[in-house]
Design a protein around this motif. Structure first.
Motif, PDB file in Angstrom:
ATOM      1  N   ILE A 281      46.908  55.183  11.411  1.00 41.37           N
ATOM      2  CA  ILE A 281      47.907  54.517  12.248  1.00 41.37           C
ATOM      3  C   ILE A 281      49.247  55.110  11.841  1.00 41.37           C
ATOM      4  CG2 ILE A 281      48.948  52.343  12.961  1.00 41.37           C
ATOM      5  CD1 ILE A 281      46.039  52.768  13.881  1.00 41.37           C
ATOM      6  N   GLU A 282      49.626  56.159  12.542  1.00 43.98           N
ATOM      7  CA  GLU A 282      50.810  56.939  12.170  1.00 43.98           C
ATOM      8  C   GLU A 282      51.724  57.179  13.369  1.00 43.98           C
ATOM      9  OE1 GLU A 282      49.436  60.636  10.523  1.00 43.98           O
ATOM     10  OE2 GLU A 282      48.086  61.032  12.191  1.00 43.98           O
ATOM     11  N   THR A 283      51.511  56.397  14.425  1.00 48.81           N
ATOM     12  CA  THR A 283      52.466  56.399  15.535  1.00 48.81           C
ATOM     13  C   THR A 283      52.841  54.949  15.824  1.00 48.81           C
ATOM     14  OG1 THR A 283      50.855  56.192  17.349  1.00 48.81           O
ATOM     15  CG2 THR A 283      51.317  58.428  16.526  1.00 48.81           C
ATOM     16  N   LEU A 284      54.075  54.737  16.232  1.00 50.88           N
ATOM     17  CA  LEU A 284      54.536  53.381  16.494  1.00 50.88           C
ATOM     18  C   LEU A 284      53.735  52.706  17.614  1.00 50.88           C
ATOM     19  CD1 LEU A 284      56.650  51.264  15.636  1.00 50.88           C
ATOM     20  CD2 LEU A 284      58.148  52.175  17.417  1.00 50.88           C
ATOM     21  N   PRO A 285      53.423  53.386  18.726  1.00 47.72           N
ATOM     22  CA  PRO A 285      52.624  52.704  19.755  1.00 47.72           C
ATOM     23  C   PRO A 285      51.259  52.239  19.250  1.00 47.72           C
ATOM     24  CG  PRO A 285      53.673  54.655  20.675  1.00 47.72           C
ATOM     25  CD  PRO A 285      53.901  54.707  19.190  1.00 47.72           C
ATOM     26  N   ALA A 286      50.662  52.964  18.291  1.00 45.80           N
ATOM     27  CA  ALA A 286      49.317  52.625  17.828  1.00 45.80           C
ATOM     28  C   ALA A 286      49.270  51.327  17.038  1.00 45.80           C
ATOM     29  CB  ALA A 286      48.746  53.771  16.989  1.00 45.80           C
ATOM     30  N   VAL A 287      50.405  50.909  16.441  1.00 45.31           N
ATOM     31  CA  VAL A 287      50.374  49.678  15.658  1.00 45.31           C
ATOM     32  C   VAL A 287      50.085  48.480  16.555  1.00 45.31           C
ATOM     33  CG1 VAL A 287      52.802  48.956  15.760  1.00 45.31           C
ATOM     34  CG2 VAL A 287      51.492  48.578  13.665  1.00 45.31           C
ATOM     35  N   PHE A 288      50.395  48.603  17.835  1.00 43.22           N
ATOM     36  CA  PHE A 288      50.117  47.534  18.795  1.00 43.22           C
ATOM     37  C   PHE A 288      48.722  47.655  19.394  1.00 43.22           C
ATOM     38  CE2 PHE A 288      54.716  48.251  18.758  1.00 43.22           C
ATOM     39  CZ  PHE A 288      55.172  46.985  18.454  1.00 43.22           C
ATOM     40  N   GLN A 289      47.955  48.647  18.928  1.00 43.49           N
ATOM     41  CA  GLN A 289      46.636  48.919  19.485  1.00 43.49           C
ATOM     42  C   GLN A 289      45.543  48.910  18.409  1.00 43.49           C
ATOM     43  OE1 GLN A 289      45.415  50.493  22.771  1.00 43.49           O
ATOM     44  NE2 GLN A 289      47.043  49.176  23.539  1.00 43.49           N
ATOM     45  N   MET A 290      45.830  48.369  17.240  1.00 42.91           N
ATOM     46  CA  MET A 290      44.886  48.514  16.130  1.00 42.91           C
ATOM     47  C   MET A 290      43.550  47.831  16.401  1.00 42.91           C
ATOM     48  SD  MET A 290      47.178  48.538  12.640  1.00 42.91           S
ATOM     49  CE  MET A 290      47.952  46.941  12.858  1.00 42.91           C
ATOM     50  N   ASP A 291      43.566  46.602  16.917  1.00 46.56           N
ATOM     51  CA  ASP A 291      42.305  45.936  17.267  1.00 46.56           C
ATOM     52  C   ASP A 291      41.538  46.735  18.308  1.00 46.56           C
ATOM     53  OD1 ASP A 291      41.750  43.377  15.895  1.00 46.56           O
ATOM     54  OD2 ASP A 291      43.719  42.807  16.635  1.00 46.56           O
ATOM     55  N   GLU A 292      42.248  47.189  19.317  1.00 53.23           N
ATOM     56  CA  GLU A 292      41.593  47.918  20.400  1.00 53.23           C
ATOM     57  C   GLU A 292      41.007  49.245  19.918  1.00 53.23           C
ATOM     58  OE1 GLU A 292      45.235  45.849  22.370  1.00 53.23           O
ATOM     59  OE2 GLU A 292      44.499  46.339  20.380  1.00 53.23           O
ATOM     60  N   ILE A 293      41.707  49.921  19.015  1.00 43.88           N
ATOM     61  CA  ILE A 293      41.197  51.185  18.462  1.00 43.88           C
ATOM     62  C   ILE A 293      39.924  50.930  17.668  1.00 43.88           C
ATOM     63  CG2 ILE A 293      41.676  52.944  16.705  1.00 43.88           C
ATOM     64  CD1 ILE A 293      44.609  52.916  17.747  1.00 43.88           C
ATOM     65  N   LEU A 294      39.937  49.910  16.828  1.00 39.43           N
ATOM     66  CA  LEU A 294      38.732  49.579  16.058  1.00 39.43           C
ATOM     67  C   LEU A 294      37.584  49.166  16.983  1.00 39.43           C
ATOM     68  CD1 LEU A 294      40.158  47.613  12.995  1.00 39.43           C
ATOM     69  CD2 LEU A 294      39.167  49.908  13.007  1.00 39.43           C
ATOM     70  N   TYR A 295      37.908  48.452  18.035  1.00 42.87           N
ATOM     71  CA  TYR A 295      36.866  48.016  18.967  1.00 42.87           C
ATOM     72  C   TYR A 295      36.172  49.209  19.612  1.00 42.87           C
ATOM     73  CZ  TYR A 295      34.531  45.532  22.756  1.00 42.87           C
ATOM     74  OH  TYR A 295      33.584  45.035  23.618  1.00 42.87           O
ATOM     75  N   GLU A 296      36.938  50.191  20.038  1.00 45.17           N
ATOM     76  CA  GLU A 296      36.331  51.363  20.675  1.00 45.17           C
ATOM     77  C   GLU A 296      35.461  52.157  19.700  1.00 45.17           C
ATOM     78  OE1 GLU A 296      36.211  51.859  23.702  1.00 45.17           O
ATOM     79  OE2 GLU A 296      37.907  50.752  24.563  1.00 45.17           O
ATOM     80  N   LEU A 297      35.803  52.128  18.430  1.00 47.39           N
ATOM     81  CA  LEU A 297      35.075  52.901  17.422  1.00 47.39           C
ATOM     82  C   LEU A 297      34.194  52.015  16.539  1.00 47.39           C
ATOM     83  CD1 LEU A 297      38.003  55.251  16.361  1.00 47.39           C
ATOM     84  CD2 LEU A 297      35.784  56.064  17.174  1.00 47.39           C
ATOM     85  N   ARG A 298      33.876  50.822  16.989  1.00 53.06           N
ATOM     86  CA  ARG A 298      33.297  49.819  16.092  1.00 53.06           C
ATOM     87  C   ARG A 298      31.984  50.249  15.445  1.00 53.06           C
ATOM     88  NH1 ARG A 298      33.156  48.442  21.301  1.00 53.06           N
ATOM     89  NH2 ARG A 298      31.221  47.711  22.301  1.00 53.06           N
TER      90      ARG A 298
END
Length: 580
Positions: A281-298
């Motif tokens: 998590i190294e971009t500012l927009p991604a901090v608002f997407q952390m749950d969604e990122i983990l969900y896609e890669l669960r």
């Protein structure tokens, strides 16, 4: 190193208006690579590289490219559209449409036992001696880096693939002729993770159907193709290969990676979820997407990492159109800043709620061998930073140098005891109350002439090294990579764009092009004094200065320093491929 040869306009993936790369044709050794239909290798032929550039491996990479090229282009266009919104005054935030994902009770697949304990991870480029030393360092994990710590020349990339193949097979060795010493792997080594390049970087030495390949698909594809079977034999199903995924801004990018993993697993005939990855998590927009990122890669996730240097760079980049969100000197933008601490706390809560690792940030200090007092002071700063991380709930952290590992390991083991991680120990429910404003709060601190000078010195010296093949550079007792160079660049650009007032010598002075030009001249003279006239003359400092200055003074901020600079290290071979 003057760039000779014919200038050609080659489209960079996802960029509608690329800087034309400078192509050079160089003589080969008479051989060529065997390639499948539609694939052309334009890099120099080397017999050693044929071990990884096999027809079958290139066919696998080409299959990934053809299946995912359009989707990658789409997510890069989505990035540009989001940036246009931010430039018009918009702010990043949580996606209301994904609320059901954020509030759901789902969890990711459990971390494999082989990587349950990740208290200290060391990172570095895929250079042969570095790989051996890092695997032998006593760290729990070594992240072999094709991204920020590597200058992506053809030789560095392909030799790195050969080195990693030997490392996975356990046969890697290195003879240091200067010291008359042979380096080999110990019986116990760190677990190997690999970080491919980001979506935005092309691989201009491999063309597929007439277009440059996507750099990360080349990095991932070659490594996975040649090493997945060895991982399966040595560690079993679900135990790797392991990856770090950089530069994401949205969960749609994570979804593409998940599809890449599924395709690779299906091709190899291995179980779904065998590949595991940690997302930075190294971009500012991604901090608002952390749950969604983990969900896609669960099924494939082993957590998230606080890539804090790139995160600082992204803060400036995201808010480049916001004059009320200027950064202070980069040395003042640490984890005590509210927006940085909030980001770390929310990452821990998110990861532990989903059953995966929450990894801390990089300790960039390097040992100061000729000054014990200064060295101990630097180590104490590292200990304090790592104590903050472990007490906050991080499961592990990063180190840039093997010399830091004992001190960091002691901090984590003392505070964690015998447990491998804190996933089920530290829940951080207090972080559930963090708001969008907490995550973007304006940083505090002064902007100084010394900060401007340090940015300029570091940026030019790093870029000079990068252009000559070195992507991880010790400067002023810190290990600098592309992420820290990016902070230097965008901070200079931001200060210049808005004519900020710089503190120093008791008098305020406003940033102008004339002032910046004078600072560049003075810092180039200082660099020459520090490195010596001969080294300065032989290095690419003047070329680096031109690139760095151009990017700091450009009317529109370039997305990445390395996209422009990459065009200066592309070397094309006239007859690199053959088809049988």
């Amino acid at each position: 190193m003057a760039m000779m040869g014919m200038m050609s306009r080659v489209p960079i993936l996802g960029d509608h208006t690329p800087t034309p790369p400078i192509s050079r044709s160089i003589g080969g050794s008479g051989g060529c690579y065997e390639v499948p239909e539609g694939v052309e290798v334009r890099g120099r032929f080397d017999e050693e590289f044929t071990r990884v550039l096999t027809r079958e491996a290139l066919e696998f990479v080409a299959g990934l490219e053809r299946e995912f090229r359009r989707r990658i282009g789409y997510v890069l266009e989505c990035r540009r559209e989001a940036q246009r919104r931010y430039n018009a005054g918009g702010l990043p935030g949580f996606d209301p449409a994904a609320r059901i994902v954020r509030e759901g009770d789902w969890v990711c697949a459990a971390p494999p036992p082989a990587v349950a304990d990740r208290k200290v991870e060391i990172t570095g480029p895929v250079e042969r001696k570095m790989i051996i030393n890092a695997l032998n360092s006593g760290a729990k994990v070594f992240m072999a880096d094709f991204e920020d710590a590597l200058s992506p020349s053809w030789e560095n990339l392909m030799r790195g693939q050969v080195n990693l193949k030997d490392a996975v097979e356990g046969t890697i060795s290195f003879h240091d002729k200067a010291r008359n010493r042979v380096y080999k792997l110990n019986d116990q080594t760190a677990k190997l993770f690999v970080r491919p390049r980001g979506w935005h970087l092309p691989e201009n030495h491999i063309h597929i159907d007439g277009q440059p390949a996507t750099g990360c698909l080349v990095d991932f594809g070659l490594y996975f193709f040649h090493n997945h079977a060895t991982f399966r034999t040595t560690q079993g199903a679900g135990f790797g290969p392991f990856f770090y995924l950089p530069k994401m801004e949205h969960s749609r990018e994570a979804k593409i990676w998940n599809c890449v993993f599924e395709r690779a697993e299906k091709m190899a005939g291995i179980e779904n979820g065998s590949i595991r990855a940690t997302v930075l998590i190294e971009t500012l927009p991604a901090v608002f997407q952390m749950d969604e990122i983990l969900y896609e890669l669960r099924d494939h996730s082993v957590g998230l990492n606080c890539g804090r240097w790139d995160y600082i760079f992204s803060y400036v980049k995201t808010f480049q159109g916001h004059p009320d969100r200027l950064l202070p000197d980069r040395v003042l933008v640490g984890m005590t800043q509210h927006f940085m601490r909030s980001y770390s706390d929310l990452l821990i809560r998110t990861c532990h709620r989903r059953g995966v690792h929450a990894m801390g940030g990089m300790a960039a200090q390097i040992p100061i061998r000729d000054d014990p007092v200064a060295n101990e002071a630097a180590l104490e700063l590292v200990r304090k930073d790592k104590l903050r991380e472990v007490r906050a709930g991080h499961d592990g952290t990063w180190a840039a140098h093997p010399g830091l590992i004992p001190a960091i390991m002691e901090v984590f083991q003392t505070n964690m005891g015998n447990i491998p991680n804190q996933i089920y120990k530290v829940k951080r429910e207090d972080a559930a109350n963090l708001t969008e404003e907490d995550l973007i709060q304006r940083p505090r601190g002064v902007r100084t002439m010394e900060g401007l000078r340090l940015n300029t010195r570091v940026g030019i010296q790093y870029l000079a090294a990068w252009l000559t093949g070195t992507g991880s550079v010790p400067l002023y007792n810190l290990m600098e990579d592309a992420a820290t160079a990016e902070i230097s660049r965008v901070q200079n650009w931001q200060w210049l764009k808005y004519g900020v007032e710089l503190d120093g010598d008791g008098l305020g002075v406003h940033m102008t092009k004339e002032l910046f030009g004078r600072v560049v001249e003075e810092e180039m003279a200082r660099i020459e004094r520090e490195v010596g006239k001969e080294r300065f003359k032989k290095g690419m400092y003047k070329e680096a200065c031109k690139i760095f200055t151009r990017q700091c003074t450009a009317p529109i901020l370039d997305d990445f320093l390395t996209l422009d600079a990459y065009n200066h290290i592309v070397v094309h071979h006239p007859k690199g491929s053959s088809r049988l």
